[in-house]
Design a protein around this motif. Structure first.
Motif, PDB file in Angstrom:
ATOM      1  N   UNK A  57      21.530   8.754  56.456  1.00  0.00           N
ATOM      2  CA  UNK A  57      22.784   9.352  56.448  1.00  0.00           C
ATOM      3  C   UNK A  57      22.466  10.892  55.965  1.00  0.00           C
ATOM      4  N   UNK A  58      21.441  11.025  55.305  1.00  0.00           N
ATOM      5  CA  UNK A  58      20.897  12.512  54.916  1.00  0.00           C
ATOM      6  C   UNK A  58      19.910  13.277  56.154  1.00  0.00           C
ATOM      7  N   UNK A  59      19.767  12.529  57.079  1.00  0.00           N
ATOM      8  CA  UNK A  59      18.792  13.018  58.228  1.00  0.00           C
ATOM      9  C   UNK A  59      17.462  13.129  57.795  1.00  0.00           C
ATOM     10  N   UNK A  60      16.876  12.050  56.951  1.00  0.00           N
ATOM     11  CA  UNK A  60      15.456  12.140  56.529  1.00  0.00           C
ATOM     12  C   UNK A  60      14.693  11.256  57.689  1.00  0.00           C
ATOM     13  N   UNK A  61      15.325  10.733  58.584  1.00  0.00           N
ATOM     14  CA  UNK A  61      14.552   9.799  59.589  1.00  0.00           C
ATOM     15  C   UNK A  61      15.576   9.942  60.862  1.00  0.00           C
ATOM     16  N   UNK A  62      15.146   9.332  61.867  1.00  0.00           N
ATOM     17  CA  UNK A  62      15.785   9.236  63.085  1.00  0.00           C
ATOM     18  C   UNK A  62      16.274   7.903  63.085  1.00  0.00           C
ATOM     19  N   UNK A  63      15.555   6.834  62.781  1.00  0.00           N
ATOM     20  CA  UNK A  63      15.794   5.395  62.935  1.00  0.00           C
ATOM     21  C   UNK A  63      15.367   4.778  61.607  1.00  0.00           C
ATOM     22  N   UNK A  64      15.690   3.509  61.425  1.00  0.00           N
ATOM     23  CA  UNK A  64      15.579   2.671  60.309  1.00  0.00           C
ATOM     24  C   UNK A  64      15.293   1.235  60.898  1.00  0.00           C
ATOM     25  N   UNK A  65      14.329   0.567  60.284  1.00  0.00           N
ATOM     26  CA  UNK A  65      14.311  -0.981  60.167  1.00  0.00           C
ATOM     27  C   UNK A  65      14.501  -1.512  59.099  1.00  0.00           C
ATOM     28  N   UNK A  66      15.555  -2.659  59.083  1.00  0.00           N
ATOM     29  CA  UNK A  66      15.752  -3.429  57.764  1.00  0.00           C
ATOM     30  C   UNK A  66      14.661  -4.720  58.322  1.00  0.00           C
ATOM     31  N   UNK A  67      13.701  -4.831  57.401  1.00  0.00           N
ATOM     32  CA  UNK A  67      12.902  -6.104  57.853  1.00  0.00           C
ATOM     33  C   UNK A  67      13.219  -7.149  56.829  1.00  0.00           C
ATOM     34  N   UNK A  68      13.320  -8.342  57.618  1.00  0.00           N
ATOM     35  CA  UNK A  68      13.716  -9.584  56.787  1.00  0.00           C
ATOM     36  C   UNK A  68      15.002 -10.122  56.731  1.00  0.00           C
ATOM     37  N   UNK A  69      15.861  -9.452  57.671  1.00  0.00           N
ATOM     38  CA  UNK A  69      17.393  -9.773  57.830  1.00  0.00           C
ATOM     39  C   UNK A  69      17.452 -11.281  58.137  1.00  0.00           C
ATOM     40  N   UNK A  70      18.348 -12.101  57.405  1.00  0.00           N
ATOM     41  CA  UNK A  70      18.758 -13.367  57.936  1.00  0.00           C
ATOM     42  C   UNK A  70      19.331 -13.476  59.226  1.00  0.00           C
ATOM     43  N   UNK A  71      18.958 -14.468  59.918  1.00  0.00           N
ATOM     44  CA  UNK A  71      19.445 -14.420  61.441  1.00  0.00           C
ATOM     45  C   UNK A  71      21.126 -14.404  61.543  1.00  0.00           C
ATOM     46  N   UNK A  72      21.676 -15.074  60.781  1.00  0.00           N
ATOM     47  CA  UNK A  72      23.163 -15.151  60.591  1.00  0.00           C
ATOM     48  C   UNK A  72      23.827 -13.792  60.165  1.00  0.00           C
ATOM     49  N   UNK A  73      23.410 -12.944  59.651  1.00  0.00           N
ATOM     50  CA  UNK A  73      23.798 -11.614  59.414  1.00  0.00           C
ATOM     51  C   UNK A  73      24.133 -10.622  60.469  1.00  0.00           C
TER      52      UNK A  73
END
Length: 176
Positions: free
Chosen positions: A54-70
């Motif tokens: 949100x502060x603009x420190x990057x263009x994109x983010x990956x959240x790795x290891x998220x449960x398939x149901x989320x």
């Protein structure tokens, strides 16, 4: 001779553990990177990644290891983040089940996007092993910066993580 070798080995292990426990990685400033990768599994990790995005420190983010149901809308609600942020800029990685597969999932994601710099966010006690796995999975052209989420790990947690870290270092040395 065997007793001396065992004593030296024990002292080396103990000195390494003291280094590992006392000098845990620290949070990083908000310097920009192409992407942010958050490894799930610890308090404050996703919060830190969302704040930086949100502060603009990057263009994109990956959240790795998220449960398939989320679903993204559920994460947005849980972390009080705008849904538009999840729609435009956040990928939920659902393939990883451990630190090693986090690194492989991250490497594939970064390669598809041709990013050159990535900020790795995980808990302070987990950072060294996560960084080791990510270095092994990524091509050398990708620069990684480490942004540890501070915690108060128990002695048991530190011992367990230190031993995992040592085993992964040894496995890496022999090519596993």
């Amino acid at each position: 001779m065997i007793v001396r070798l065992a004593a030296v080995t024990l002292l080396a292990w103990l000195a390494g553990f003291v280094w590992f426990a006392i000098f845990l990685p620290q949070p990083l400033d908000g310097r920009p990177t192409d992407a942010i990768v958050v490894l799930t599994g610890g308090a404050g990790r996703i919060d830190r990644g969302l704040a930086l995005l949100e502060q603009g420190a990057a263009k994109r983010m990956l959240i790795s290891g998220v449960d398939r149901s989320v679903r993204p809308v559920e994460l947005a609600a849980q972390y009080k983040a705008p849904e538009r942020l999840f729609a435009c800029c956040i990928t939920l990685g659902r393939e990883a089940i451990d630190t090693r597969s986090n690194a492989l999932e991250t490497a594939r994601w970064l390669e598809r996007r041709d990013y050159q710099t990535v900020r790795l966010i995980t808990t302070d006690w987990h950072m060294r092993r996560a960084a080791l796995e990510l270095h092994q999975a990524l091509p050398g052209r990708v620069s990684i910066v480490y942004d540890a989420v501070p915690s108060r790990p128990s002695l048991t947690m530190l011992l367990r993580e230190y031993n995992k870290y040592l085993l992964r270092r040894i496995a890496a040395l022999i090519g596993i």
